[in-house]
Design an enzyme around this catalytic site. Structure first.
Site, PDB file in Angstrom:
ATOM      1  N   HIS B  80       0.842  -1.198   0.000  1.00 30.79           N
ATOM      2  CA  HIS B  80       0.000   0.000   0.000  1.00 30.79           C
ATOM      3  C   HIS B  80       0.879   1.251   0.000  1.00 30.79           C
ATOM      4  CE1 HIS B  80      -2.999   2.973   1.172  1.00 30.79           C
ATOM      5  NE2 HIS B  80      -2.260   3.278   2.224  1.00 30.79           N
ATOM      6  N   ASP B 109       6.041  22.073 -26.441  1.00 26.41           N
ATOM      7  CA  ASP B 109       6.077  20.722 -25.885  1.00 26.41           C
ATOM      8  C   ASP B 109       7.167  20.675 -24.821  1.00 26.41           C
ATOM      9  OD1 ASP B 109       6.018  17.850 -25.498  1.00 26.41           O
ATOM     10  OD2 ASP B 109       5.033  17.735 -27.443  1.00 26.41           O
ATOM     11  N   TRP B 145       7.067   0.132   3.974  1.00 24.99           N
ATOM     12  CA  TRP B 145       7.576   0.846   2.794  1.00 24.99           C
ATOM     13  C   TRP B 145       8.952   1.428   3.066  1.00 24.99           C
ATOM     14  CZ3 TRP B 145       8.862   5.894   1.255  1.00 24.99           C
ATOM     15  CH2 TRP B 145       8.734   6.869   2.229  1.00 24.99           C
ATOM     16  N   SER B 173      12.774   6.541 -13.836  1.00 25.71           N
ATOM     17  CA  SER B 173      11.644   7.263 -14.408  1.00 25.71           C
ATOM     18  C   SER B 173      11.528   8.655 -13.792  1.00 25.71           C
ATOM     19  CB  SER B 173      10.369   6.464 -14.184  1.00 25.71           C
ATOM     20  OG  SER B 173       9.248   7.248 -14.429  1.00 25.71           O
ATOM     21  N   SER B 174      11.600   8.717 -12.447  1.00 23.16           N
ATOM     22  CA  SER B 174      11.460  10.012 -11.772  1.00 23.16           C
ATOM     23  C   SER B 174      12.573  10.960 -12.164  1.00 23.16           C
ATOM     24  CB  SER B 174      11.514   9.834 -10.258  1.00 23.16           C
ATOM     25  OG  SER B 174      10.414   9.112  -9.835  1.00 23.16           O
ATOM     26  N   HIS B 257      13.345  12.105   3.500  1.00 24.20           N
ATOM     27  CA  HIS B 257      12.754  13.375   3.874  1.00 24.20           C
ATOM     28  C   HIS B 257      12.546  14.313   2.689  1.00 24.20           C
ATOM     29  CE1 HIS B 257      10.645  15.582   6.750  1.00 24.20           C
ATOM     30  NE2 HIS B 257      11.132  16.662   6.177  1.00 24.20           N
ATOM     31  N   GLU B 259      11.944  13.336  -0.140  1.00 18.66           N
ATOM     32  CA  GLU B 259      10.842  12.668  -0.837  1.00 18.66           C
ATOM     33  C   GLU B 259       9.474  13.193  -0.375  1.00 18.66           C
ATOM     34  OE1 GLU B 259      10.420  10.638  -3.262  1.00 18.66           O
ATOM     35  OE2 GLU B 259       8.374   9.942  -2.914  1.00 18.66           O
ATOM     36  N   TYR B 261       8.745  16.095   0.597  1.00 17.86           N
ATOM     37  CA  TYR B 261       8.522  17.417   0.001  1.00 17.86           C
ATOM     38  C   TYR B 261       8.343  17.321  -1.500  1.00 17.86           C
ATOM     39  CZ  TYR B 261       9.121  19.186   4.550  1.00 17.86           C
ATOM     40  OH  TYR B 261       8.919  19.408   5.883  1.00 17.86           O
ATOM     41  N   SER B 272      -1.902  27.295  -5.069  1.00 22.21           N
ATOM     42  CA  SER B 272      -1.610  28.704  -5.327  1.00 22.21           C
ATOM     43  C   SER B 272      -2.203  29.187  -6.647  1.00 22.21           C
ATOM     44  CB  SER B 272      -0.093  28.947  -5.357  1.00 22.21           C
ATOM     45  OG  SER B 272       0.480  28.494  -4.159  1.00 22.21           O
ATOM     46  N   HIS B 306      15.175  13.303  12.120  1.00 22.65           N
ATOM     47  CA  HIS B 306      14.025  13.389  13.022  1.00 22.65           C
ATOM     48  C   HIS B 306      13.108  12.169  12.877  1.00 22.65           C
ATOM     49  CE1 HIS B 306      11.772  15.943   9.785  1.00 22.65           C
ATOM     50  NE2 HIS B 306      11.584  14.688   9.581  1.00 22.65           N
ATOM     51  N   HIS B 307      13.383  11.324  11.874  1.00 22.25           N
ATOM     52  CA  HIS B 307      12.654  10.061  11.777  1.00 22.25           C
ATOM     53  C   HIS B 307      13.306   9.003  12.654  1.00 22.25           C
ATOM     54  CE1 HIS B 307      10.294  11.335   8.220  1.00 22.25           C
ATOM     55  NE2 HIS B 307      11.358  12.050   7.955  1.00 22.25           N
ATOM     56  N   THR B 332       6.671  27.182   5.690  1.00 24.24           N
ATOM     57  CA  THR B 332       5.358  26.578   5.459  1.00 24.24           C
ATOM     58  C   THR B 332       4.267  27.490   5.989  1.00 24.24           C
ATOM     59  OG1 THR B 332       6.474  24.488   5.833  1.00 24.24           O
ATOM     60  CG2 THR B 332       4.090  24.405   5.608  1.00 24.24           C
ATOM     61  N   LYS B 335       3.495  30.251   3.639  1.00 20.16           N
ATOM     62  CA  LYS B 335       2.595  29.839   2.558  1.00 20.16           C
ATOM     63  C   LYS B 335       1.145  29.823   3.015  1.00 20.16           C
ATOM     64  CE  LYS B 335       5.398  27.269  -0.547  1.00 20.16           C
ATOM     65  NZ  LYS B 335       4.667  27.850  -1.656  1.00 20.16           N
ATOM     66  N   ARG B 454       1.786   1.000  14.970  1.00 15.88           N
ATOM     67  CA  ARG B 454       1.413   0.867  13.565  1.00 15.88           C
ATOM     68  C   ARG B 454       1.856  -0.493  13.045  1.00 15.88           C
ATOM     69  NH1 ARG B 454       5.981   4.583  10.528  1.00 15.88           N
ATOM     70  NH2 ARG B 454       4.913   3.920   8.642  1.00 15.88           N
TER      71      ARG B 454
END
Lengths: 153, 538
Positions: B80, B109, B145, B173-174, B257, B259, B261, B272, B306-307, B332, B335, B454
């Site tokens: 998932h 293009d 994951w 790909s990314s 991290h 990722e 963002y 926006s 921080h993870h 943040t 924004k 979890r």
């Protein structure tokens, strides 16, 4: 950045060595002399663990020692191989708290090399260490733990 | 001579449209085609990942094991997460970028159209390889994951090697998508458009592309080390051989991290665009939005640990990573305040895109605040690996990233199809989704604070009530996507014709095109006057 991911391996090792991060202990090659304050005492506790089906009984000879920072001490761990086979293992040390790891130095340790245990052999493995006087004055207790892993060859 | 005439002959044909038949989609180099392919692929993966989530919530409806073995439950949570992150959210944003960026910068293009084709067509294969692991001996990867070593190296099923290969492909790909977007924005932009004239969606995607190029290779490095640890006797993450499993977490989160963002910055861009349109006011603080996005991107690289507050870091490390994390709240917050100031005293109307955008601001901020709570090192000792974390990242990824993708779909659907969707059904769908998603995720905060871990298929009885509520919300939320599918297909097939600027307050070069953007747009670059008139800010 792909190379950077690989570069993180040595960077991490050096970082742990310099900061004591991850409980990485230091090593000294000679019995150098430190300024000793006889009044100051720190308690060092010894722990042992085995991982991943390591078949050897393993534990410290004494569970804790009062040490004076700056003096060298010797203690030992006892390992007994209860199986009929020769077992090879590697001990990985870790010191807590991390701030103490930097000042916990070993002159002699069974963790420096892989150890071979013959069938039904009981061995006493020595450890000679010093707690450097630079250790933060607030730290009164240090825990040293070894984790034994089995090696295949 | 003959070649020269052939080239000339094709050049004379100015009105050539798409190729006929299925091969159009395989061979296409058109940014609109590829954008649509990306969006449909992402939507399919969203439904697949959503089906896994339904399985998870069904098992968690009641305490005890009813439907599946714990091992299979773990496979579901792992897949998932992977499918939603790498298969749904990221491709959806690349799809939006493909569709919109050339139109927004006045380019005909993307800069590298053949690479664009390639970067899309890798995805179905990567996704297929990832999903095929379910049918292999030992089952799909079941280590979460985040695939922490040694769970993913020493103790993982054989299918893990397929997972590693799939992650490599997804990374290629990314990275190709990111290179293409940078090249398009920097080289293909209308000559009269300065960087600070660019719409915010283009800005946020440009910055996201740099994050992708920085972060994805690190992930590739991590999985390559896993691969050699598993198969070729290296010991990067194996303590017996002098490696360290904690090192895996450092490398993973150094990718992980940025990722998060990567998955939220384009969402900021979408919102926006939508809020100024329906508030009928220019975006408040355009340049501060650009600088805030860049600051967030920079900070995202220096907060990863921080993870990992519970891996036994020294206090100094915990303090540094805690303060650095708190620092991200500043840009943040800029924004969020800018969006609110844009709405302030505006002539607001609440068509579907605006409903999604306003609820994005509200619900994403809830997710941001729970993120701040998790970033407090001493508090994290309590929250770590509980359902509080699950609630947090679903608020930022579902009601954040996914919300903005749905908002963008409704907002630009008229431009993509030339037709209007059914506004009444879209509003029903919105309220259905926004209520059920809160029933689904809000109780998970309480479960986490009460200590429910979890990634478990069974739980103690005191967690039963909130899990029941959460699962009911989950089923309702899952069902809302049936209605979404209907609305989009209904729009494509039976929608009423839309005008070229269906939203009264909308600004941007894309709205100067025909109601349904032609197959090839902006064959001549827009003028300075037009760019100024369509700019988001005065």
């Amino acid at each position: 950045m792909f190379a950077f991911a690989y570069a993180m391996v040595p960077i991490y090792d050096v970082f742990c060595e310099i900061t004591g991060f991850n409980g990485t202990t230091g090593r000294v090659d000679t019995e150098q002399s430190y300024a000793v304050d006889e009044q100051r005492k720190v308690e060092v506790s010894f722990f042992a663990m085995t991982m991943g089906g390591f078949p050897v009984q393993f534990g410290p000879k004494v569970h804790s020692m009062m040490v004076v920072p700056g003096k060298f001490y010797t203690t030992s761990y006892i390992a007994k191989n209860n199986t009929d086979e020769t077992v090879i293992g590697q001990a990985i040390p870790s010191v807590a708290p991390t701030d103490a790891a930097l000042h916990f130095k070993k002159l002699e340790c069974f963790c420096f090399n892989r150890q071979t245990f013959k069938p039904h052999e009981e061995v006493e493995m020595t450890l000679r260490f010093v707690v450097e006087p630079e250790l933060d004055k607030r730290i009164k207790d240090i825990s040293l733990s070894y984790n034994f892993f089995k090696l295949d060859s | 001579m003959t070649t020269a005439t052939t080239i000339e002959a094709t050049h004379d044909d100015h009105h050539h449209g798409p190729e006929k038949g299925l091969m159009r989609w395989v061979k296409t180099t058109n940014h609109k085609d590829i954008g649509s392919l990306y969006m449909w692929f992402a939507f399919t993966m969203l439904l697949v990942g959503g089906a896994f989530a339904m399985g998870i919530r069904a098992e968690l409806l009641q305490p005890g094991l009813q439907l599946m073995e714990p091992q299979f439950f773990n496979q579901l949570t792992t897949m998932h997460g992977l499918i939603m992150v790498f298969g749904a959210i990221m491709p959806a944003f690349v799809g939006l970028g493909n569709w919109l960026i050339p139109m927004m910068v006045g380019a005909p293009d993307m800069a590298l159209p053949r690479m664009n084709n390639w970067s899309f067509w890798i995805l179905p294969f990567a996704g297929g390889i990832l999903l095929s692991t379910f049918f292999m001996e030992g089952g799909a990867p079941a280590f979460g994951w985040t695939f922490y070593a040694p769970l993913s190296t020493t103790f993982a099923p054989d299918s893990t090697d397929f997972f590693i290969f799939a992650v490599h492909l997804l990374g290629f790909s990314s990275i190709m998508g990111a290179i293409n977007i940078i090249a398009t924005v920097l080289n293909m932009r209308a000559p009269e458009m300065k960087l600070m004239d660019m719409p915010l969606f283009v800005w946020t995607w440009l910055i996201t592309s740099f994050l992708l190029i920085g972060a994805m290779p690190v992930l590739a490095g991590a999985v390559t080390m896993m691969l050699t640890d598993r198969n070729f006797g290296t010991a990067f993450f194996d303590a017996t051989g002098g490696g360290d499993p904690v090192l895996f977490q450092h490398i993973f989160w150094f990718f992980g991290h940025p990722e998060v963002y990567i998955m939220i910055l384009p969402a900021f861009g979408v919102v926006s665009h939508i809020i100024p349109t329906f508030a009928r006011k220019p975006l408040f603080g355009y340049s501060s939005m650009v600088y805030a996005t860049a600051s967030i991107a920079f900070l995202s690289y220096i907060v990863w640990a921080h993870h990992m507050f519970l891996t036994g870091m020294p206090v100094a490390g915990e303090l540094y990573f805690m303060y650095a994390t708190m620092l991200i709240a500043v840009p943040t917050g800029v924004k969020v305040f800018n969006w609110i100031s844009t709405m302030w005293r505006g002539s607001m109307t609440f068509e579907a895109p605006m409903l999604w955008a306003v609820s994005f601001v509200f619900l994403f901020t809830i997710g941001g605040f729970s993120g701040l709570m998790l970033g407090i090192a001493p508090a994290d000792i309590q929250y770590h690996d509980t359902y509080f974390v699950v609630a947090h990242f679903h608020y930022v990824l579902v009601t954040g990233a996914l919300w903005s993708i749905i908002a963008a779909t409704f907002y630009w659907l008229p431009k993509w199809t030339g037709k209007m969707y059914n506004e009444k059904l879209a509003k029903i769908h919105f309220w259905w989704a926004v209520i059920s998603v809160n029933v689904l995720f809000f109780p998970q905060h309480f479960l986490g604070l009460a200590g429910m871990p979890r990634r478990i298929p069974d739980y103690s009885l005191q967690f039963a009530d909130f899990n029941f509520i959460s699962s009911i919300g989950g089923f309702a939320f899952g069902a809302s996507f049936i209605l979404l599918t209907y609305i989009v297909i209904d729009c494509i097939r039976n929608g009423k014709p839309a005008s070229s600027r269906p939203w009264e307050g909308a600004k941007g070069l894309e709205w100067t095109l025909e109601p349904k953007a032609q197959y090839h747009s902006f064959n001549t670059p827009p003028s300075r006057k037009l760019i100024k008139a369509e700019s988001q800010h005065s």
